[in-house]
Design a protein around this motif. Sequence first.
Motif, PDB file in Angstrom:
ATOM      1  N   VAL A 114       0.833  -1.208   0.000  1.00  0.00           N
ATOM      2  CA  VAL A 114       0.000   0.000   0.000  1.00  0.00           C
ATOM      3  C   VAL A 114       0.865   1.255   0.000  1.00  0.00           C
ATOM      4  CG1 VAL A 114      -1.786   1.273   1.245  1.00  0.00           C
ATOM      5  CG2 VAL A 114      -1.827  -1.237   1.202  1.00  0.00           C
ATOM      6  N   ASP A 115       0.638   2.118  -0.988  1.00  0.00           N
ATOM      7  CA  ASP A 115       1.334   3.401  -1.041  1.00  0.00           C
ATOM      8  C   ASP A 115       0.764   4.361  -0.008  1.00  0.00           C
ATOM      9  OD1 ASP A 115       3.353   3.221  -3.078  1.00  0.00           O
ATOM     10  OD2 ASP A 115       1.751   3.045  -4.559  1.00  0.00           O
ATOM     11  N   ARG A 116       1.568   5.358   0.359  1.00  0.00           N
ATOM     12  CA  ARG A 116       1.161   6.308   1.413  1.00  0.00           C
ATOM     13  C   ARG A 116      -0.100   7.076   1.055  1.00  0.00           C
ATOM     14  NH1 ARG A 116       6.940   9.023   3.403  1.00  0.00           N
ATOM     15  NH2 ARG A 116       7.814   7.092   4.315  1.00  0.00           N
ATOM     16  N   SER A 117      -0.247   7.392  -0.231  1.00  0.00           N
ATOM     17  CA  SER A 117      -1.441   8.134  -0.645  1.00  0.00           C
ATOM     18  C   SER A 117      -2.710   7.331  -0.377  1.00  0.00           C
ATOM     19  CB  SER A 117      -1.356   8.507  -2.124  1.00  0.00           C
ATOM     20  OG  SER A 117      -1.265   7.346  -2.933  1.00  0.00           O
ATOM     21  N   VAL A 118      -2.619   6.016  -0.506  1.00  0.00           N
ATOM     22  CA  VAL A 118      -3.774   5.152  -0.241  1.00  0.00           C
ATOM     23  C   VAL A 118      -4.029   5.064   1.255  1.00  0.00           C
ATOM     24  CG1 VAL A 118      -4.662   2.801  -0.470  1.00  0.00           C
ATOM     25  CG2 VAL A 118      -3.434   3.856  -2.366  1.00  0.00           C
ATOM     26  N   GLU A 119      -2.964   4.989   2.042  1.00  0.00           N
ATOM     27  CA  GLU A 119      -3.132   5.006   3.503  1.00  0.00           C
ATOM     28  C   GLU A 119      -3.850   6.289   3.940  1.00  0.00           C
ATOM     29  OE1 GLU A 119       0.185   3.027   5.949  1.00  0.00           O
ATOM     30  OE2 GLU A 119       1.265   3.881   4.248  1.00  0.00           O
ATOM     31  N   SER A 173      -9.760  -4.086   7.199  1.00  0.00           N
ATOM     32  CA  SER A 173      -9.301  -4.748   8.425  1.00  0.00           C
ATOM     33  C   SER A 173      -7.807  -4.583   8.657  1.00  0.00           C
ATOM     34  CB  SER A 173      -9.622  -6.250   8.363  1.00  0.00           C
ATOM     35  OG  SER A 173     -10.987  -6.464   8.101  1.00  0.00           O
ATOM     36  N   LYS A 174      -7.025  -4.640   7.567  1.00  0.00           N
ATOM     37  CA  LYS A 174      -5.569  -4.616   7.732  1.00  0.00           C
ATOM     38  C   LYS A 174      -4.910  -4.017   6.503  1.00  0.00           C
ATOM     39  CE  LYS A 174      -1.932  -7.466   9.725  1.00  0.00           C
ATOM     40  NZ  LYS A 174      -1.606  -8.776  10.345  1.00  0.00           N
ATOM     41  N   VAL A 175      -3.795  -3.315   6.752  1.00  0.00           N
ATOM     42  CA  VAL A 175      -3.044  -2.669   5.679  1.00  0.00           C
ATOM     43  C   VAL A 175      -1.567  -3.026   5.832  1.00  0.00           C
ATOM     44  CG1 VAL A 175      -2.253  -0.458   4.754  1.00  0.00           C
ATOM     45  CG2 VAL A 175      -4.657  -0.747   5.400  1.00  0.00           C
ATOM     46  N   PHE A 176      -0.977  -3.560   4.763  1.00  0.00           N
ATOM     47  CA  PHE A 176       0.464  -3.811   4.722  1.00  0.00           C
ATOM     48  C   PHE A 176       1.090  -2.730   3.842  1.00  0.00           C
ATOM     49  CE2 PHE A 176      -1.360  -8.037   5.467  1.00  0.00           C
ATOM     50  CZ  PHE A 176      -0.584  -8.485   6.533  1.00  0.00           C
ATOM     51  N   ALA A 177       1.858  -1.836   4.447  1.00  0.00           N
ATOM     52  CA  ALA A 177       2.453  -0.728   3.696  1.00  0.00           C
ATOM     53  C   ALA A 177       3.445  -1.241   2.667  1.00  0.00           C
ATOM     54  CB  ALA A 177       3.143   0.236   4.651  1.00  0.00           C
ATOM     55  N   ARG A 178       3.598  -0.479   1.604  1.00  0.00           N
ATOM     56  CA  ARG A 178       4.485  -0.885   0.510  1.00  0.00           C
ATOM     57  C   ARG A 178       5.938  -0.973   0.963  1.00  0.00           C
ATOM     58  NH1 ARG A 178       4.209   1.631  -5.632  1.00  0.00           N
ATOM     59  NH2 ARG A 178       5.817   0.313  -6.569  1.00  0.00           N
ATOM     60  N   ASN A 179       6.329  -0.107   1.887  1.00  0.00           N
ATOM     61  CA  ASN A 179       7.725  -0.101   2.326  1.00  0.00           C
ATOM     62  C   ASN A 179       7.994  -1.052   3.490  1.00  0.00           C
ATOM     63  OD1 ASN A 179       6.398   1.237   4.343  1.00  0.00           O
ATOM     64  ND2 ASN A 179       7.556   3.150   4.193  1.00  0.00           N
ATOM     65  N   SER A 180       6.983  -1.824   3.889  1.00  0.00           N
ATOM     66  CA  SER A 180       7.193  -2.820   4.942  1.00  0.00           C
ATOM     67  C   SER A 180       7.436  -4.174   4.286  1.00  0.00           C
ATOM     68  CB  SER A 180       5.986  -2.900   5.875  1.00  0.00           C
ATOM     69  OG  SER A 180       4.842  -3.360   5.179  1.00  0.00           O
ATOM     70  N   PHE A 181       8.253  -4.995   4.927  1.00  0.00           N
ATOM     71  CA  PHE A 181       8.598  -6.285   4.339  1.00  0.00           C
ATOM     72  C   PHE A 181       7.570  -7.342   4.733  1.00  0.00           C
ATOM     73  CE2 PHE A 181      10.740 -10.444   4.681  1.00  0.00           C
ATOM     74  CZ  PHE A 181      11.039 -10.635   3.338  1.00  0.00           C
ATOM     75  N   VAL A 182       6.985  -7.971   3.723  1.00  0.00           N
ATOM     76  CA  VAL A 182       6.072  -9.087   3.948  1.00  0.00           C
ATOM     77  C   VAL A 182       6.626 -10.284   3.186  1.00  0.00           C
ATOM     78  CG1 VAL A 182       3.727  -9.959   3.675  1.00  0.00           C
ATOM     79  CG2 VAL A 182       4.095  -7.532   4.157  1.00  0.00           C
ATOM     80  N   LYS A 183       6.880 -11.375   3.869  1.00  0.00           N
ATOM     81  CA  LYS A 183       7.402 -12.565   3.211  1.00  0.00           C
ATOM     82  C   LYS A 183       6.457 -13.019   2.110  1.00  0.00           C
ATOM     83  CE  LYS A 183      10.058 -14.582   7.035  1.00  0.00           C
ATOM     84  NZ  LYS A 183      10.202 -15.771   7.907  1.00  0.00           N
ATOM     85  N   ASN A 184       7.034 -13.483   1.016  1.00  0.00           N
ATOM     86  CA  ASN A 184       6.211 -13.965  -0.086  1.00  0.00           C
ATOM     87  C   ASN A 184       5.342 -15.139   0.352  1.00  0.00           C
ATOM     88  OD1 ASN A 184       6.315 -15.840  -2.968  1.00  0.00           O
ATOM     89  ND2 ASN A 184       5.610 -13.740  -3.079  1.00  0.00           N
ATOM     90  N   THR A 185       5.876 -15.989   1.230  1.00  0.00           N
ATOM     91  CA  THR A 185       5.085 -17.126   1.719  1.00  0.00           C
ATOM     92  C   THR A 185       3.875 -16.653   2.514  1.00  0.00           C
ATOM     93  OG1 THR A 185       6.604 -17.260   3.612  1.00  0.00           O
ATOM     94  CG2 THR A 185       6.997 -18.772   1.770  1.00  0.00           C
ATOM     95  N   THR A 186       4.049 -15.551   3.249  1.00  0.00           N
ATOM     96  CA  THR A 186       2.928 -14.986   4.011  1.00  0.00           C
ATOM     97  C   THR A 186       1.845 -14.477   3.073  1.00  0.00           C
ATOM     98  OG1 THR A 186       4.410 -14.320   5.807  1.00  0.00           O
ATOM     99  CG2 THR A 186       2.269 -13.223   5.695  1.00  0.00           C
TER     100      THR A 186
END
Length: 383
Positions: A236-241, A255-268
């Motif tokens: 998620v880009d900051r403008s969307v947040e 319910s939940k937002v994963f920011a674009r600059n945060s690391f999320v494992k591909n498996t997750t």
Amino acid sequence: MKILTVAIPNHHFFQWVNQLEHSGHEVFWFDITDGGPPSSKIPWVTQIKGWKLRWDFPLRSSIKSKLPNLYKKLQERNENDVVNAFAKAYQNIQPDIIHCFEMQLAGIPILSVLQEVEVPLIYSSWGSDIYDFKRLGLTKQEVSNFLKRANYLITDCKRDQTIAQENGFKGKFLGVFPGNGGLDLDPAHIKSTTERNTILIKGYDDGVGKASVVLQALELVDKNYFNTYDIVLYSVDRSVEEQIRNSQRLSDLISKVFARNSFVKNTTLLELMGSSSIHVANSLSDGMPNALLEAMGMGAFPIQSNPGKVTEEVIQDGKNGLLIHNPLDVEEIAGLIEKAITDESLRKNAQDFNTQFILKNYNRSILRPQIIDLYKNVYNHSS
């Protein structure tokens, strides 16, 4: 065989290169950006980094953030030229094959060197690289010059083969492959249609990505449709947040937002797709989106934009997904979301079709020997 790859530090590039581990080839990576430390994702590859700075002077990071104008002037004197750095790497390695991943970022900056050597050049086109080259700042002449130098072409969609040939490519087309070299999906995380309770939305909104339009569409949909769903956004880009914060309706829905600059494992992310009922991604320009293929493979029903008719190469509209024909049409997207939510039979049939389609056509273990043979064939043809 010595293979010299040229690319930015990129997850898809790392995944592609890892298909060559244990193949018996020497693989080198020239990091065209020289960004960050050596990558732990490809430890077996000889990584050419540290070429950019003549002197990594004390407090460089602080000056960069606090005195950007001064930093820019310092770097004009402190940075080595990428052409000279690549030429040096080439001379030291004497590769049998050069493989450039993307034209704008990895190919054009070193074209003058590539034109002076006769080593076979493979070019992999990703995303908007060739489809939208004008927006990326390339001229038609630059594109033509690079494509005339490329001996071999790999694309992530059928569309870009035609565009390359229309713009000067005369070499051999090696085929359509996903940019990451294939998908490795765990069927244990693929839930049945009745167990899925998430709507997953890709949050890119960078001028090309148009997640903001999808969120506007959510506001048009009757909120009762979402009673049994969690809505989750990723990358998620900051403008969307900010868009979410400024809307009470969206704040209540999401319910939940994963920011674009945060690391999320591909498996997750894959596990999340495996429990998602619907996956929505919207953009003005793209190649074959890896996220789309992953979502389809994990059984999430895809609602996807179709720039340059690329998405319709894998989605039959109304059968195994829904195509967004106008990525700026809020009402159209709202209608597609409503249709996907209310038509469980459509989603179930699509899941059955898509999981098998992706397994057959994009399975990483099946594509690996094809990719290894690809390099062997190029080498043998040039010997």
